[in-house]
Scaffold this active site. Sequence first.
Site, mmCIF file in Angstrom:
data_model
loop_
_atom_site.group_PDB
_atom_site.id
_atom_site.type_symbol
_atom_site.label_atom_id
_atom_site.label_comp_id
_atom_site.label_asym_id
_atom_site.label_seq_id
_atom_site.Cartn_x
_atom_site.Cartn_y
_atom_site.Cartn_z
ATOM 1 N N PRO A 43 46.248 40.519 33.453
ATOM 2 C CG PRO A 43 47.412 40.555 31.445
ATOM 3 C CD PRO A 43 47.042 39.645 32.571
ATOM 4 C CE1 TYR A 44 37.676 40.025 33.290
ATOM 5 C CE2 TYR A 44 38.490 39.008 35.292
ATOM 6 C CZ TYR A 44 37.445 39.484 34.546
ATOM 7 O OH TYR A 44 36.163 39.437 35.037
#
Length: 321
Positions: free
Chosen positions: A152-153
């Site tokens: 997700p980062y």
Amino acid sequence: MALKKYVIVTGAAGFIGSHLCDRLLADGHKVVGVDCFTDYYDRRIKEANLAPAIANHRFQFVEADLLAANLAPLLDGAGLIYHIAGQPGVRGSWGHQFDLYTRNNILATQRVLEAALACGRLPVVYAASSSAYGNLSTMPLHEDMAPAPVSPYGVTKLAAEHLCRLYAEVHDLPTIALRLFTVYGPRQRPDMAFQRFLTAQRRDQEITIYGDGTQTRDFTYVGDVVRAFLLAGAASQVRSSAGMVFNVAGGSRVTVNDVLAQIGHITGHRPHVRYLPAQPGDVRDTWADTVRAEAVLGFSASMPLADGLAEQWRHIVGNEV
Ligand code: NAD
Ligand code: UGA
């Protein structure tokens, strides 16, 4: 040559941002550093990062959240923005934490870009991430390959990078994105591998490895990263390369197990290592194609890994409280 206008550094109290401030000040620039001291790690570490810059009369620090601050007066009189602030860390970006990643990586970047536009098209150089690539099957990683982040980062860093390109293409805002590959050196964040490994060695504690340690990284020394930012931020460069993305990497791709061997050598004793399962979100390998940065920015990394690791070790030993 120092700019008459001042330079803005967002994320000035962090690992990379604080080094960039120090170097800009050493080069004679006037610098305004912005940071809101997110609680991702201890504020005292960030205050220590900032201390050399704070002692310089050409530095002004503004404690502010990029999402809440009135950016227009802050940018008035500035000539360039280095947008380094963000929510880093690959492995912690799952679950409810995603909110923070969205906020500090995507929304904050959009706000900085809008403010830069409104302030007479101020150039922006953005700290993008190698995590945008994900696990591509072809190596080395080239900027034109289709990115497919696996954390997700990485998704948020890629989204912000796309915003930089978009503002360049649609609004003629001079932006450059530097995809940094796992940065290390003095002041490295406490959650990152080398800082954890070296601190564990210092305390004679066990080192935890995620996976079997054969994963590779193109580790990059922070001084080299700072040099890349300076090259990208040069007035003619940021305009002629507007909208472009560059890999910035150390050229010393090694396995994590190789790093452990070097750490044993530097610290004088063999690490005690425990192997745990690989972590979701971690890419298997990174290895950058750096031809574009060399050809267009004139950048190539110069710090050998063993020397950079030794610098980081000396900093840890020399700054114990
Ligand atoms: P860091 O956490 O040490 O520094 C980031 C700083 O940004 C922090 O001091 C934090 O307080 C500040 N910040 C975050 N959100 C903010 C907001 N909304 N307003 C004001 N300040 C805010 O992290 P770092 O390792 O120095 O990374 C800096 C940047 O480089 C990040 O954007 C990260 O994604 C990117 N990056 C880092 C690496 C790496 O290996 N360290 C690699 C690729 C990209
Ligand atoms: C780093 C930064 O943390 C990200 O913010 C950045 O965006 C990213 O680089 C990037 O290149 O874009 P990462 O490569 O995970 O991410 O950096 P480290 O935390 O230094 O980890 C390097 C390797 O060591 C990873 O394989 C990780 O799983 C491993 N590791 C880390 C361990 O085995 N044990 C640890 O205690 C910490």
